[in-house]
Design a protein around this motif. Sequence first.
Motif, mmCIF file in Angstrom:
data_model
loop_
_atom_site.group_PDB
_atom_site.id
_atom_site.type_symbol
_atom_site.label_atom_id
_atom_site.label_comp_id
_atom_site.label_asym_id
_atom_site.label_seq_id
_atom_site.Cartn_x
_atom_site.Cartn_y
_atom_site.Cartn_z
ATOM 1 N N GLY A 19 -2.894 -4.927 0.162
ATOM 2 C CA GLY A 19 -2.006 -5.500 1.167
ATOM 3 C C GLY A 19 -1.661 -6.943 0.889
ATOM 4 O O GLY A 19 -1.853 -7.452 -0.216
ATOM 5 N N HIS A 20 -1.141 -7.616 1.930
ATOM 6 C CA HIS A 20 -0.739 -9.009 1.827
ATOM 7 C C HIS A 20 -1.320 -9.800 2.997
ATOM 8 O O HIS A 20 -1.492 -9.263 4.086
ATOM 9 C CB HIS A 20 0.780 -9.149 1.842
ATOM 10 C CG HIS A 20 1.424 -8.675 0.587
ATOM 11 N ND1 HIS A 20 1.710 -7.360 0.350
ATOM 12 C CD2 HIS A 20 1.807 -9.354 -0.514
ATOM 13 C CE1 HIS A 20 2.265 -7.241 -0.841
ATOM 14 N NE2 HIS A 20 2.327 -8.438 -1.387
ATOM 15 N N ALA A 21 -1.602 -11.062 2.758
ATOM 16 C CA ALA A 21 -2.070 -11.974 3.797
ATOM 17 C C ALA A 21 -1.286 -13.272 3.655
ATOM 18 O O ALA A 21 -1.348 -13.921 2.610
ATOM 19 C CB ALA A 21 -3.559 -12.235 3.662
ATOM 20 N N ARG A 22 -0.511 -13.606 4.692
ATOM 21 C CA ARG A 22 0.306 -14.816 4.689
ATOM 22 C C ARG A 22 1.214 -14.887 3.464
ATOM 23 O O ARG A 22 1.350 -15.933 2.837
ATOM 24 C CB ARG A 22 -0.562 -16.055 4.780
ATOM 25 C CG ARG A 22 -1.336 -16.120 6.068
ATOM 26 C CD ARG A 22 -2.113 -17.375 6.195
ATOM 27 N NE ARG A 22 -2.841 -17.340 7.444
ATOM 28 C CZ ARG A 22 -3.558 -18.345 7.884
ATOM 29 N NH1 ARG A 22 -3.652 -19.440 7.177
ATOM 30 N NH2 ARG A 22 -4.192 -18.246 9.009
ATOM 31 N N GLY A 23 1.776 -13.753 3.114
ATOM 32 C CA GLY A 23 2.723 -13.700 2.012
ATOM 33 C C GLY A 23 2.112 -13.660 0.628
ATOM 34 O O GLY A 23 2.822 -13.700 -0.364
ATOM 35 N N ARG A 24 0.806 -13.591 0.537
ATOM 36 C CA ARG A 24 0.139 -13.553 -0.770
ATOM 37 C C ARG A 24 -0.604 -12.241 -0.934
ATOM 38 O O ARG A 24 -1.110 -11.676 0.024
ATOM 39 C CB ARG A 24 -0.827 -14.729 -0.896
ATOM 40 C CG ARG A 24 -0.052 -16.037 -0.878
ATOM 41 C CD ARG A 24 -0.816 -17.285 -1.146
ATOM 42 N NE ARG A 24 -2.173 -17.143 -1.559
ATOM 43 C CZ ARG A 24 -3.114 -18.008 -1.295
ATOM 44 N NH1 ARG A 24 -2.827 -19.062 -0.586
ATOM 45 N NH2 ARG A 24 -4.335 -17.840 -1.725
ATOM 46 N N GLN A 25 -0.668 -11.770 -2.159
ATOM 47 C CA GLN A 25 -1.322 -10.498 -2.463
ATOM 48 C C GLN A 25 -2.812 -10.569 -2.182
ATOM 49 O O GLN A 25 -3.476 -11.518 -2.559
ATOM 50 C CB GLN A 25 -1.107 -10.148 -3.934
ATOM 51 C CG GLN A 25 -1.713 -8.837 -4.364
ATOM 52 C CD GLN A 25 -1.023 -7.657 -3.729
ATOM 53 O OE1 GLN A 25 0.175 -7.520 -3.816
ATOM 54 N NE2 GLN A 25 -1.797 -6.821 -3.065
ATOM 55 N N ARG A 26 -3.330 -9.561 -1.465
ATOM 56 C CA ARG A 26 -4.772 -9.430 -1.249
ATOM 57 C C ARG A 26 -5.313 -8.438 -2.247
ATOM 58 O O ARG A 26 -4.631 -7.500 -2.655
ATOM 59 C CB ARG A 26 -5.080 -8.939 0.163
ATOM 60 C CG ARG A 26 -5.092 -10.067 1.163
ATOM 61 C CD ARG A 26 -5.531 -9.637 2.526
ATOM 62 N NE ARG A 26 -6.950 -9.419 2.690
ATOM 63 C CZ ARG A 26 -7.882 -10.366 2.717
ATOM 64 N NH1 ARG A 26 -7.540 -11.599 2.527
ATOM 65 N NH2 ARG A 26 -9.136 -10.074 2.933
ATOM 66 N N TRP A 27 -6.558 -8.637 -2.638
ATOM 67 C CA TRP A 27 -7.217 -7.768 -3.600
ATOM 68 C C TRP A 27 -8.529 -7.271 -3.026
ATOM 69 O O TRP A 27 -9.171 -7.964 -2.232
ATOM 70 C CB TRP A 27 -7.483 -8.531 -4.898
ATOM 71 C CG TRP A 27 -6.236 -8.998 -5.568
ATOM 72 C CD1 TRP A 27 -5.585 -10.186 -5.352
ATOM 73 C CD2 TRP A 27 -5.467 -8.304 -6.538
ATOM 74 N NE1 TRP A 27 -4.477 -10.256 -6.135
ATOM 75 C CE2 TRP A 27 -4.379 -9.122 -6.881
ATOM 76 C CE3 TRP A 27 -5.600 -7.067 -7.151
ATOM 77 C CZ2 TRP A 27 -3.433 -8.737 -7.813
ATOM 78 C CZ3 TRP A 27 -4.650 -6.694 -8.095
ATOM 79 C CH2 TRP A 27 -3.582 -7.510 -8.407
ATOM 80 N N LEU A 28 -8.944 -6.073 -3.423
ATOM 81 C CA LEU A 28 -10.203 -5.479 -2.990
ATOM 82 C C LEU A 28 -11.017 -5.154 -4.226
ATOM 83 O O LEU A 28 -10.535 -4.478 -5.137
ATOM 84 C CB LEU A 28 -9.953 -4.195 -2.195
ATOM 85 C CG LEU A 28 -11.177 -3.346 -1.856
ATOM 86 C CD1 LEU A 28 -12.070 -4.076 -0.859
ATOM 87 C CD2 LEU A 28 -10.754 -1.996 -1.315
ATOM 88 N N CYS A 29 -12.249 -5.631 -4.257
ATOM 89 C CA CYS A 29 -13.154 -5.332 -5.362
ATOM 90 C C CYS A 29 -13.778 -3.967 -5.109
ATOM 91 O O CYS A 29 -14.369 -3.730 -4.054
ATOM 92 C CB CYS A 29 -14.237 -6.397 -5.478
ATOM 93 S SG CYS A 29 -15.457 -6.046 -6.762
#
Length: 79
Positions: A19-29
């Motif tokens: 997903g995205h948070a505040r317009g930046r890509q989020r990553w999941l380990c």
Amino acid sequence: MQERPFCPRCGSVRVVKSGHARGRQRWLCRRCQYQFTRRDGYCTPDEVKQAAVTLYGFGLSLNAVGHLLESCAQSVATT
């Protein structure tokens, strides 16, 4: 194409987009289930850091310094 980052917690390269948070890509380990965003190129200029220290030295609160420098008190506290 954007290169996949490594997990800042465990160092694994097994990360997927989450997903995205505040317009930046989020990553999941996938290894430790830690969610994060990349912080490439993020730094506070030395002039702003010096201004924060000076203003705080004059007796302003961290909230007031953050407001004057268009930041937040937490960011000012870590400079």
